[in-house]
Design a protein around this motif. Structure first.
Motif, PDB file in Angstrom:
ATOM      1  N   ASN A  22     -18.765  27.509 -46.922  1.00  0.00           N
ATOM      2  CA  ASN A  22     -19.752  28.379 -47.577  1.00  0.00           C
ATOM      3  C   ASN A  22     -21.109  27.688 -47.762  1.00  0.00           C
ATOM      4  OD1 ASN A  22     -18.862  26.570 -49.467  1.00  0.00           O
ATOM      5  ND2 ASN A  22     -18.846  28.007 -51.163  1.00  0.00           N
ATOM      6  N   VAL A  23     -21.322  26.566 -47.090  1.00  0.00           N
ATOM      7  CA  VAL A  23     -22.573  25.812 -47.229  1.00  0.00           C
ATOM      8  C   VAL A  23     -23.395  25.945 -45.950  1.00  0.00           C
ATOM      9  CG1 VAL A  23     -23.577  23.516 -47.568  1.00  0.00           C
ATOM     10  CG2 VAL A  23     -21.515  24.167 -48.821  1.00  0.00           C
ATOM     11  N   ARG A  24     -24.645  26.330 -46.091  1.00  0.00           N
ATOM     12  CA  ARG A  24     -25.559  26.442 -44.950  1.00  0.00           C
ATOM     13  C   ARG A  24     -26.504  25.247 -44.959  1.00  0.00           C
ATOM     14  NH1 ARG A  24     -26.590  29.707 -41.171  1.00  0.00           N
ATOM     15  NH2 ARG A  24     -25.324  31.390 -42.016  1.00  0.00           N
ATOM     16  N   GLY A  25     -26.661  24.614 -43.813  1.00  0.00           N
ATOM     17  CA  GLY A  25     -27.540  23.459 -43.688  1.00  0.00           C
ATOM     18  C   GLY A  25     -29.002  23.865 -43.659  1.00  0.00           C
ATOM     19  N   ASP A  26     -29.850  22.954 -44.106  1.00  0.00           N
ATOM     20  CA  ASP A  26     -31.294  23.205 -44.045  1.00  0.00           C
ATOM     21  C   ASP A  26     -31.986  22.122 -43.221  1.00  0.00           C
ATOM     22  OD1 ASP A  26     -31.235  21.031 -45.736  1.00  0.00           O
ATOM     23  OD2 ASP A  26     -32.203  22.033 -47.424  1.00  0.00           O
TER      24      ASP A  26
END
Length: 66
Positions: A22-26
């Protein structure tokens, strides 16, 4: 290589631009290491043991608090 064993030290570097669970990279940098130990027979790898520094990776992905 020693006898029928060979070892490899791996170093991964890159940028987290996708999604993991559930983590999106930036675009943050990821940099972690791993180690493989192979057993070789007849010129082919017949067994592989892999050890990876997942704690460092998960901290860099923001999934584990430092």
């Amino acid at each position: 290589m020693a006898g029928d064993r060979a070892s490899v030290q791996l170093h991964f570097r890159g940028h987290f631009t996708g999604q993991f669970q559930n983590v999106r990279g930036d675009g943050q940098t990821v940099d972690f290491q791993a180690f493989d130990l192979y057993r070789v027979k007849g010129g082919q790898i017949v067994e592989n043991w892999h050890l990876e520094d997942n704690l460092t990776l998960l901290k860099q992905l923001g999934m584990v608090k430092p």
